[in-house]
Design a protein around this motif. Structure first.
Motif, PDB file in Angstrom:
ATOM      1  N   PHE A 266       0.834  -1.211   0.000  1.00 40.39           N
ATOM      2  CA  PHE A 266       0.000   0.000   0.000  1.00 40.39           C
ATOM      3  C   PHE A 266       0.864   1.254   0.000  1.00 40.39           C
ATOM      4  N   ALA A 267       1.960   1.236   0.743  1.00 46.29           N
ATOM      5  CA  ALA A 267       2.848   2.398   0.790  1.00 46.29           C
ATOM      6  C   ALA A 267       3.411   2.699  -0.601  1.00 46.29           C
ATOM      7  N   ARG A 268       3.686   1.670  -1.378  1.00 47.29           N
ATOM      8  CA  ARG A 268       4.210   1.866  -2.733  1.00 47.29           C
ATOM      9  C   ARG A 268       3.108   2.220  -3.723  1.00 47.29           C
ATOM     10  N   ALA A 269       1.976   1.523  -3.637  1.00 39.87           N
ATOM     11  CA  ALA A 269       0.893   1.681  -4.613  1.00 39.87           C
ATOM     12  C   ALA A 269      -0.032   2.855  -4.296  1.00 39.87           C
ATOM     13  N   GLY A 270      -0.070   3.244  -3.044  1.00 35.30           N
ATOM     14  CA  GLY A 270      -0.960   4.322  -2.615  1.00 35.30           C
ATOM     15  C   GLY A 270      -2.025   3.801  -1.668  1.00 35.30           C
ATOM     16  N   PHE A 271      -2.202   4.499  -0.578  1.00 38.29           N
ATOM     17  CA  PHE A 271      -3.221   4.123   0.397  1.00 38.29           C
ATOM     18  C   PHE A 271      -4.590   4.576  -0.098  1.00 38.29           C
ATOM     19  N   PRO A 272      -5.645   3.818   0.210  1.00 40.11           N
ATOM     20  CA  PRO A 272      -6.986   4.230  -0.200  1.00 40.11           C
ATOM     21  C   PRO A 272      -7.395   5.514   0.526  1.00 40.11           C
ATOM     22  N   PRO A 273      -8.360   6.215  -0.009  1.00 37.15           N
ATOM     23  CA  PRO A 273      -8.803   7.454   0.639  1.00 37.15           C
ATOM     24  C   PRO A 273      -9.578   7.179   1.933  1.00 37.15           C
ATOM     25  N   GLY A 274      -9.708   8.201   2.734  1.00 32.32           N
ATOM     26  CA  GLY A 274     -10.532   8.127   3.931  1.00 32.32           C
ATOM     27  C   GLY A 274      -9.847   7.506   5.127  1.00 32.32           C
ATOM     28  N   GLU A 275     -10.701   7.119   6.076  1.00 28.19           N
ATOM     29  CA  GLU A 275     -10.206   6.596   7.347  1.00 28.19           C
ATOM     30  C   GLU A 275      -9.374   5.328   7.180  1.00 28.19           C
ATOM     31  N   ILE A 276      -9.811   4.422   6.314  1.00 31.13           N
ATOM     32  CA  ILE A 276      -9.072   3.160   6.169  1.00 31.13           C
ATOM     33  C   ILE A 276      -7.663   3.424   5.657  1.00 31.13           C
ATOM     34  N   GLY A 277      -7.514   4.343   4.733  1.00 27.47           N
ATOM     35  CA  GLY A 277      -6.190   4.690   4.228  1.00 27.47           C
ATOM     36  C   GLY A 277      -5.311   5.304   5.299  1.00 27.47           C
ATOM     37  N   ARG A 278      -5.905   6.157   6.119  1.00 31.25           N
ATOM     38  CA  ARG A 278      -5.171   6.786   7.219  1.00 31.25           C
ATOM     39  C   ARG A 278      -4.701   5.736   8.216  1.00 31.25           C
ATOM     40  N   LEU A 279      -5.560   4.769   8.537  1.00 28.59           N
ATOM     41  CA  LEU A 279      -5.199   3.721   9.482  1.00 28.59           C
ATOM     42  C   LEU A 279      -4.143   2.779   8.907  1.00 28.59           C
ATOM     43  N   LEU A 280      -4.261   2.446   7.622  1.00 25.96           N
ATOM     44  CA  LEU A 280      -3.258   1.596   6.992  1.00 25.96           C
ATOM     45  C   LEU A 280      -1.895   2.288   6.959  1.00 25.96           C
ATOM     46  N   ALA A 281      -1.887   3.572   6.672  1.00 33.04           N
ATOM     47  CA  ALA A 281      -0.625   4.327   6.656  1.00 33.04           C
ATOM     48  C   ALA A 281      -0.003   4.364   8.044  1.00 33.04           C
ATOM     49  N   LEU A 282      -0.828   4.559   9.053  1.00 36.84           N
ATOM     50  CA  LEU A 282      -0.331   4.576  10.427  1.00 36.84           C
ATOM     51  C   LEU A 282       0.239   3.212  10.807  1.00 36.84           C
ATOM     52  N   MET A 283      -0.476   2.137  10.466  1.00 35.11           N
ATOM     53  CA  MET A 283       0.002   0.801  10.815  1.00 35.11           C
ATOM     54  C   MET A 283       1.277   0.471  10.056  1.00 35.11           C
ATOM     55  N   GLN A 284       1.391   0.920   8.819  1.00 32.62           N
ATOM     56  CA  GLN A 284       2.613   0.681   8.058  1.00 32.62           C
ATOM     57  C   GLN A 284       3.796   1.367   8.724  1.00 32.62           C
ATOM     58  N   GLU A 285       3.596   2.572   9.183  1.00 31.94           N
ATOM     59  CA  GLU A 285       4.666   3.311   9.864  1.00 31.94           C
ATOM     60  C   GLU A 285       5.057   2.628  11.171  1.00 31.94           C
ATOM     61  N   ILE A 286       4.083   2.175  11.924  1.00 33.73           N
ATOM     62  CA  ILE A 286       4.346   1.469  13.182  1.00 33.73           C
ATOM     63  C   ILE A 286       5.110   0.178  12.908  1.00 33.73           C
ATOM     64  N   ASP A 287       4.635  -0.591  11.919  1.00 36.06           N
ATOM     65  CA  ASP A 287       5.277  -1.861  11.594  1.00 36.06           C
ATOM     66  C   ASP A 287       6.689  -1.638  11.057  1.00 36.06           C
ATOM     67  N   HIS A 288       6.845  -0.679  10.173  1.00 39.13           N
ATOM     68  CA  HIS A 288       8.149  -0.393   9.572  1.00 39.13           C
ATOM     69  C   HIS A 288       9.201  -0.039  10.628  1.00 39.13           C
ATOM     70  N   ASN A 289       8.780   0.626  11.680  1.00 42.00           N
ATOM     71  CA  ASN A 289       9.698   1.041  12.736  1.00 42.00           C
ATOM     72  C   ASN A 289       9.788   0.045  13.882  1.00 42.00           C
ATOM     73  N   GLY A 290       9.171  -1.136  13.723  1.00 36.98           N
ATOM     74  CA  GLY A 290       9.269  -2.189  14.729  1.00 36.98           C
ATOM     75  C   GLY A 290       8.555  -1.881  16.030  1.00 36.98           C
TER      76      GLY A 290
END
Length: 70
Positions: free
Chosen positions: A35-59
């Motif tokens: 999703f980070a490469r392809a683009g997060f979907p709009p709205g709340e789900i995209g915001r949550l996916l971006a947040l989780m990606q950042e959390i996961d990426h940083n361990g």
């Protein structure tokens, strides 16, 4: 980010796709990175996916454990 977004990560399920029904906090890192490469979907789900990606990426996924429902 809003503080309540962290709670949503451990209570909100993925609404579509290969991992439909799985908690956002439990999505695999490769899926979040896609999703980070392809683009997060709009709205709340995209915001949550971006947040989780950042959390996961940083361990930092372990920080969500105390927020999980018992």
């Amino acid at each position: 980010m809003k503080p309540e977004d962290l709670q949503l990560l451990v209570t909100r399920s993925m609404p579509f796709g290969k991992y439909k029904g799985r908690l956002i906090a439990d999505l695999p890192g490769h899926y979040l990175n896609w999703f980070a490469r392809a683009g997060f979907p709009p709205g709340e789900i995209g915001r949550l996916l971006a947040l989780m990606q950042e959390i996961d990426h940083n361990g930092l996924a372990g920080l969500l454990e105390p927020l999980r429902p018992r």
